[in-house]
Write a protein that holds these residues in place. Structure first.
Motif, PDB file in Angstrom:
ATOM      1  N   LEU A  48       0.822  -1.219   0.000  1.00  0.00           N
ATOM      2  CA  LEU A  48       0.000   0.000   0.000  1.00  0.00           C
ATOM      3  C   LEU A  48       0.854   1.266   0.000  1.00  0.00           C
ATOM      4  N   PRO A  49       1.808   1.428   0.917  1.00  0.00           N
ATOM      5  CA  PRO A  49       2.628   2.640   0.831  1.00  0.00           C
ATOM      6  C   PRO A  49       3.586   2.629  -0.351  1.00  0.00           C
ATOM      7  N   THR A  50       3.994   1.450  -0.786  1.00  0.00           N
ATOM      8  CA  THR A  50       4.923   1.382  -1.903  1.00  0.00           C
ATOM      9  C   THR A  50       4.295   1.948  -3.172  1.00  0.00           C
ATOM     10  N   LEU A  51       3.062   1.579  -3.441  1.00  0.00           N
ATOM     11  CA  LEU A  51       2.393   2.098  -4.637  1.00  0.00           C
ATOM     12  C   LEU A  51       2.195   3.611  -4.556  1.00  0.00           C
ATOM     13  N   SER A  52       1.902   4.106  -3.367  1.00  0.00           N
ATOM     14  CA  SER A  52       1.763   5.551  -3.196  1.00  0.00           C
ATOM     15  C   SER A  52       3.102   6.254  -3.387  1.00  0.00           C
ATOM     16  N   LEU A  53       4.160   5.632  -2.903  1.00  0.00           N
ATOM     17  CA  LEU A  53       5.481   6.247  -3.041  1.00  0.00           C
ATOM     18  C   LEU A  53       5.985   6.205  -4.480  1.00  0.00           C
ATOM     19  N   PHE A  54       5.559   5.214  -5.271  1.00  0.00           N
ATOM     20  CA  PHE A  54       5.889   5.214  -6.700  1.00  0.00           C
ATOM     21  C   PHE A  54       5.364   6.490  -7.345  1.00  0.00           C
ATOM     22  N   ILE A  55       4.133   6.815  -7.037  1.00  0.00           N
ATOM     23  CA  ILE A  55       3.503   8.000  -7.628  1.00  0.00           C
ATOM     24  C   ILE A  55       4.189   9.268  -7.139  1.00  0.00           C
ATOM     25  N   LEU A  56       4.494   9.323  -5.849  1.00  0.00           N
ATOM     26  CA  LEU A  56       5.147  10.516  -5.313  1.00  0.00           C
ATOM     27  C   LEU A  56       6.559  10.688  -5.868  1.00  0.00           C
ATOM     28  N   ALA A  57       7.252   9.585  -6.133  1.00  0.00           N
ATOM     29  CA  ALA A  57       8.613   9.680  -6.664  1.00  0.00           C
ATOM     30  C   ALA A  57       8.620  10.212  -8.090  1.00  0.00           C
ATOM     31  N   ALA A  58       7.616   9.861  -8.872  1.00  0.00           N
ATOM     32  CA  ALA A  58       7.569  10.266 -10.278  1.00  0.00           C
ATOM     33  C   ALA A  58       6.569  11.389 -10.521  1.00  0.00           C
ATOM     34  N   LYS A  59       6.290  12.186  -9.511  1.00  0.00           N
ATOM     35  CA  LYS A  59       5.225  13.176  -9.591  1.00  0.00           C
ATOM     36  C   LYS A  59       5.561  14.372 -10.478  1.00  0.00           C
ATOM     37  N   LYS A  60       6.786  14.788 -10.499  1.00  0.00           N
ATOM     38  CA  LYS A  60       7.155  15.987 -11.251  1.00  0.00           C
ATOM     39  C   LYS A  60       7.175  15.659 -12.740  1.00  0.00           C
ATOM     40  N   ARG A  61       6.255  16.207 -13.488  1.00  0.00           N
ATOM     41  CA  ARG A  61       6.038  15.817 -14.882  1.00  0.00           C
ATOM     42  C   ARG A  61       7.172  16.204 -15.824  1.00  0.00           C
ATOM     43  N   GLY A  62       7.722  17.381 -15.702  1.00  0.00           N
ATOM     44  CA  GLY A  62       8.699  17.851 -16.673  1.00  0.00           C
ATOM     45  C   GLY A  62      10.107  17.339 -16.453  1.00  0.00           C
ATOM     46  N   SER A  63      10.354  16.691 -15.346  1.00  0.00           N
ATOM     47  CA  SER A  63      11.710  16.289 -14.995  1.00  0.00           C
ATOM     48  C   SER A  63      12.002  14.865 -15.455  1.00  0.00           C
ATOM     49  N   GLY A  64      13.104  14.702 -16.159  1.00  0.00           N
ATOM     50  CA  GLY A  64      13.534  13.367 -16.561  1.00  0.00           C
ATOM     51  C   GLY A  64      14.034  12.561 -15.379  1.00  0.00           C
ATOM     52  N   HIS A  65      14.628  13.257 -14.408  1.00  0.00           N
ATOM     53  CA  HIS A  65      15.120  12.573 -13.215  1.00  0.00           C
ATOM     54  C   HIS A  65      13.969  11.980 -12.401  1.00  0.00           C
ATOM     55  N   SER A  66      12.861  12.684 -12.356  1.00  0.00           N
ATOM     56  CA  SER A  66      11.701  12.203 -11.617  1.00  0.00           C
ATOM     57  C   SER A  66      11.131  10.939 -12.254  1.00  0.00           C
ATOM     58  N   ALA A  67      11.015  10.935 -13.562  1.00  0.00           N
ATOM     59  CA  ALA A  67      10.501   9.751 -14.255  1.00  0.00           C
ATOM     60  C   ALA A  67      11.464   8.577 -14.106  1.00  0.00           C
ATOM     61  N   GLU A  68      12.755   8.867 -14.186  1.00  0.00           N
ATOM     62  CA  GLU A  68      13.752   7.808 -14.027  1.00  0.00           C
ATOM     63  C   GLU A  68      13.716   7.217 -12.625  1.00  0.00           C
ATOM     64  N   SER A  69      13.601   8.072 -11.621  1.00  0.00           N
ATOM     65  CA  SER A  69      13.562   7.562 -10.249  1.00  0.00           C
ATOM     66  C   SER A  69      12.294   6.755 -10.001  1.00  0.00           C
ATOM     67  N   GLY A  70      11.168   7.206 -10.551  1.00  0.00           N
ATOM     68  CA  GLY A  70       9.931   6.446 -10.398  1.00  0.00           C
ATOM     69  C   GLY A  70      10.009   5.080 -11.049  1.00  0.00           C
ATOM     70  N   LEU A  71      10.607   5.017 -12.235  1.00  0.00           N
ATOM     71  CA  LEU A  71      10.740   3.741 -12.939  1.00  0.00           C
ATOM     72  C   LEU A  71      11.704   2.806 -12.216  1.00  0.00           C
ATOM     73  N   LYS A  72      12.827   3.345 -11.746  1.00  0.00           N
ATOM     74  CA  LYS A  72      13.782   2.515 -11.006  1.00  0.00           C
ATOM     75  C   LYS A  72      13.166   2.002  -9.709  1.00  0.00           C
TER      76      LYS A  72
END
Length: 102
Positions: free
Chosen positions: A42-66
């Motif tokens: 439950l918290p893991t799925l929420s933290l996936f979203i919070l990690a990749a929340k910043k739309r314009g940042s490539g680092h945010s998407a990369e961290s969310g995917l990793k």
């Protein structure tokens, strides 16, 4: 001060943080391996979203995917370990497993 459009975009953040807190509370009160797994996810799925929340940042998407890939791997290993324990002891209750193994 944020404009109304920015406030709508940020409205889901407190809900996700509350889901992380709820999962942590459920994890403390879990007495079964399956409820431990669900309380971790439950918290893991929420933290996936919070990690990749910043739309314009490539680092945010990369961290969310990793984080997602690492979470999927660790979740699979945890379930594999739970399956082994369930096979050895015949149950998923943590006190029951403790009695059988000790």
């Amino acid at each position: 001060m944020l404009d109304p459009v920015s406030q709508k975009k940020e409205a889901h953040t407190p809900v996700l943080i509350m889901m992380v807190a709820l999962g942590s509370i459920l994890l403390v009160s879990a007495s079964n391996w399956l409820s431990v797994y669900l309380a971790i996810e439950l918290p893991t799925l929420s933290l996936f979203i919070l990690a990749a929340k910043k739309r314009g940042s490539g680092h945010s998407a990369e961290s969310g995917l990793k984080y997602f890939v690492l979470g999927a791997l660790s979740s699979g290993l945890f379930l594999f370990g739970c399956a082994i324990l369930c096979g050895l002891t015949g149950g998923t209750s943590i006190p029951c497993i403790d009695l059988v193994l000790n």
